[in-house]
Write a protein that holds these residues in place. Structure first.
Motif, short mmCIF file in Angstrom:
data_model
loop_
_atom_site.label_atom_id
_atom_site.label_comp_id
_atom_site.label_asym_id
_atom_site.label_seq_id
_atom_site.Cartn_x
_atom_site.Cartn_y
_atom_site.Cartn_z
N PRO A 174 0.82 -1.19 0.00
CA PRO A 174 0.00 0.00 0.00
C PRO A 174 0.86 1.25 0.00
O PRO A 174 2.02 1.22 0.42
N PRO A 175 0.33 2.40 -0.48
CA PRO A 175 1.09 3.64 -0.43
C PRO A 175 1.36 4.04 1.01
O PRO A 175 0.61 3.70 1.92
N ALA A 176 2.45 4.77 1.21
CA ALA A 176 2.86 5.13 2.57
C ALA A 176 1.84 6.06 3.22
O ALA A 176 1.29 6.96 2.59
N ASP A 177 1.60 5.83 4.51
CA ASP A 177 0.72 6.66 5.30
C ASP A 177 1.40 8.02 5.52
O ASP A 177 2.49 8.07 6.08
N PRO A 178 0.78 9.14 5.09
CA PRO A 178 1.43 10.45 5.23
C PRO A 178 1.77 10.79 6.68
O PRO A 178 2.80 11.41 6.96
N ARG A 179 0.93 10.38 7.62
CA ARG A 179 1.23 10.65 9.04
C ARG A 179 2.47 9.89 9.48
O ARG A 179 3.32 10.43 10.22
N ALA A 226 13.64 -7.19 1.89
CA ALA A 226 13.50 -8.17 0.81
C ALA A 226 13.54 -9.59 1.34
O ALA A 226 12.74 -10.45 0.92
N VAL A 227 14.44 -9.86 2.27
CA VAL A 227 14.62 -11.23 2.77
C VAL A 227 13.53 -11.63 3.75
O VAL A 227 12.96 -12.73 3.67
N LEU A 228 13.20 -10.73 4.68
CA LEU A 228 12.29 -11.08 5.78
C LEU A 228 10.83 -10.74 5.50
O LEU A 228 9.93 -11.41 6.00
N PHE A 229 10.60 -9.67 4.74
CA PHE A 229 9.22 -9.21 4.55
C PHE A 229 8.79 -9.21 3.08
O PHE A 229 7.76 -8.64 2.74
N ARG A 230 9.63 -9.79 2.23
CA ARG A 230 9.32 -9.94 0.80
C ARG A 230 9.05 -8.60 0.12
O ARG A 230 8.20 -8.50 -0.78
N GLU A 231 9.77 -7.57 0.52
CA GLU A 231 9.69 -6.28 -0.14
C GLU A 231 10.66 -6.30 -1.34
O GLU A 231 11.82 -6.66 -1.19
N ARG A 232 10.17 -5.93 -2.49
CA ARG A 232 10.95 -6.08 -3.72
C ARG A 232 12.06 -5.03 -3.83
O ARG A 232 11.85 -3.86 -3.53
N ILE A 233 13.24 -5.46 -4.24
CA ILE A 233 14.34 -4.54 -4.56
C ILE A 233 14.44 -4.47 -6.09
O ILE A 233 14.78 -5.46 -6.73
N ASP A 234 14.13 -3.32 -6.68
CA ASP A 234 14.19 -3.18 -8.13
C ASP A 234 15.61 -2.81 -8.57
O ASP A 234 16.53 -2.70 -7.76
N ARG A 235 15.78 -2.60 -9.85
CA ARG A 235 17.12 -2.34 -10.37
C ARG A 235 17.69 -1.02 -9.87
O ARG A 235 18.91 -0.88 -9.69
N TRP A 236 16.80 -0.04 -9.64
CA TRP A 236 17.27 1.24 -9.12
C TRP A 236 17.80 1.09 -7.70
O TRP A 236 18.85 1.65 -7.34
N PRO A 250 6.76 0.41 5.14
CA PRO A 250 7.69 -0.63 4.69
C PRO A 250 9.11 -0.26 5.08
O PRO A 250 9.46 0.92 5.16
N LEU A 251 9.95 -1.27 5.33
CA LEU A 251 11.34 -0.98 5.68
C LEU A 251 12.04 -0.20 4.57
O LEU A 251 12.94 0.61 4.84
N SER A 252 11.65 -0.42 3.33
CA SER A 252 12.28 0.32 2.23
C SER A 252 11.99 1.82 2.34
O SER A 252 12.85 2.65 2.06
N THR A 253 10.77 2.18 2.74
CA THR A 253 10.41 3.59 2.91
C THR A 253 11.17 4.19 4.09
O THR A 253 11.70 5.31 4.02
N ILE A 254 11.21 3.45 5.19
CA ILE A 254 11.99 3.88 6.35
C ILE A 254 13.44 4.10 5.94
O ILE A 254 14.09 5.07 6.34
N GLY A 255 13.95 3.20 5.11
CA GLY A 255 15.33 3.30 4.66
C GLY A 255 15.60 4.58 3.89
O GLY A 255 16.63 5.22 4.07
N PHE A 256 14.65 4.98 3.05
CA PHE A 256 14.83 6.21 2.28
C PHE A 256 14.83 7.43 3.19
O PHE A 256 15.71 8.30 3.10
N ILE A 257 13.86 7.51 4.09
CA ILE A 257 13.76 8.68 4.98
C ILE A 257 14.98 8.78 5.89
O ILE A 257 15.43 9.87 6.24
#
Length: 308
Positions: free
Chosen positions: A6-11, A123-133, A242-249
């Motif tokens: 799902p899209p990230a919660d703005p809050r 990616a390993v634990l929560f099946r969040e996809r890592i794309d080429r970027w 998602p951990l990927s979003t946390i990672g970006f911030i």
């Protein structure tokens, strides 16, 4: 972003931004404490002791004392939180040492690496996809770490350990069946005896800067809210993003830490600048990819909301 993400919660995003801004400016507090005579071990002890009271206040405001009692009576959950407390205590120890011993730039390196570990863990634990970027971002940052090793003349142990311990903390907290406030309060309870015993030892030997004067005590007490508030914000947002979003911030915090290190006059050689250049390039690539994924998710939601 996959269709099932799902899209990230703005809050949650705003909360994470506030959290990492506070963490990014934290070296300024530790530098000020060191200037007032606090050693790194005493700073850590005050963090462990005064955090309990602030965390307890948050727990009271959230009305979650009942949950805290249930967690304390559940050995499995308590064991996981004891492990997360060990991870965050190790992270604190190295971070305070680094920021009070002119190694803030190396500490910032660790927190630049951490988001990449978060992506891998997601990616390993929560099946969040890592794309080429994202893969390209990881590769660029890896090159930066190698160059940083050459610039320092040794493996950046502090930075790597900071990255690993905080990634482990994030993964554990995402899995523990306890609210943000409850989990943090229990972690602080686990660390309390260690901090209290060390402060008692310092006091009996006349070496407790925090108890030597009203000003010293005021500086010591600041450690409570400075420790707990970012952790509460982090724990709340980490369970909703998602951990990927946390990672970006999270790139926000090391950028501010880097600025603090430069402001404090730490050595910034050309080779170190090159190494951070690769890491910043990785952050930029990841930011671009994250923006594209977010825009695609919004367009997909818009399309599904429109009548056929």
């Amino acid at each position: 972003m996959t269709a099932s993400t799902p899209p990230a919660d703005p809050r949650a995003v705003a909360t994470a931004v506030a959290c990492y801004t506070l963490w990014g400016l934290l070296p300024l507090l530790f530098m000020a404490l060191a200037a007032h005579g606090f050693g790194a071990p005493e700073i850590l002890a005050h963090r462990a002791v005064w955090s309990v009271f602030v965390a307890g206040l948050f727990l009271l405001l959230a009305g979650q004392w009942g949950e805290a009692r249930r967690v304390l009576a559940t050995p499995r959950t308590l064991a996981w939180l004891a492990l997360s407390a060990a991870m965050i205590a190790t992270n604190w120890s190295l971070y305070v040492f680094a920021t009070t011993h002119h190694a803030t730039l190396e500490a910032s390196l660790g927190y630049y690496i951490n988001p990449l570990l978060n992506m891998a863990a997601g990616a390993v634990l929560f099946r969040e996809r890592i794309d080429r970027w994202s893969a390209a971002a990881i590769a660029l940052a890896a090159v930066g770490v190698v160059i940083q090793t050459i610039a320092l003349g040794h493996v950046p142990v502090i930075g790597l350990t900071l990255a690993v311990t905080f990634c482990a903390y994030a993964v554990i907290r995402k899995r523990v069946p306890a609210s943000a406030q409850t989990g943090l309060f229990v972690e602080c309870l686990v660390l309390l005896p260690f901090g209290a015993l060390f402060l008692a030892w310092l006091a009996t030997h006349g070496q407790a800067t925090g108890f030597a004067s009203p000003a010293g005590l005021a500086w010591a007490l600041v450690n409570g809210p400075a420790t707990v508030i970012p952790l509460v914000l982090f724990a709340w947002s980490a369970r909703r993003l998602p951990l990927s979003t946390i990672g970006f911030i999270q790139f926000l915090a090391p950028t501010l830490q880097f600025a603090c290190g430069v402001w404090a006059g730490e050595a910034l050689t050309l080779l170190r600048i090159v190494s951070f250049g690769f890491i910043w390039a990785g952050a930029g690539v990841f930011a671009f990819a994250a923006y594209n994924r977010s825009r695609a998710a919004r367009e997909a939601l818009k399309a599904t909301a429109e009548p056929a």
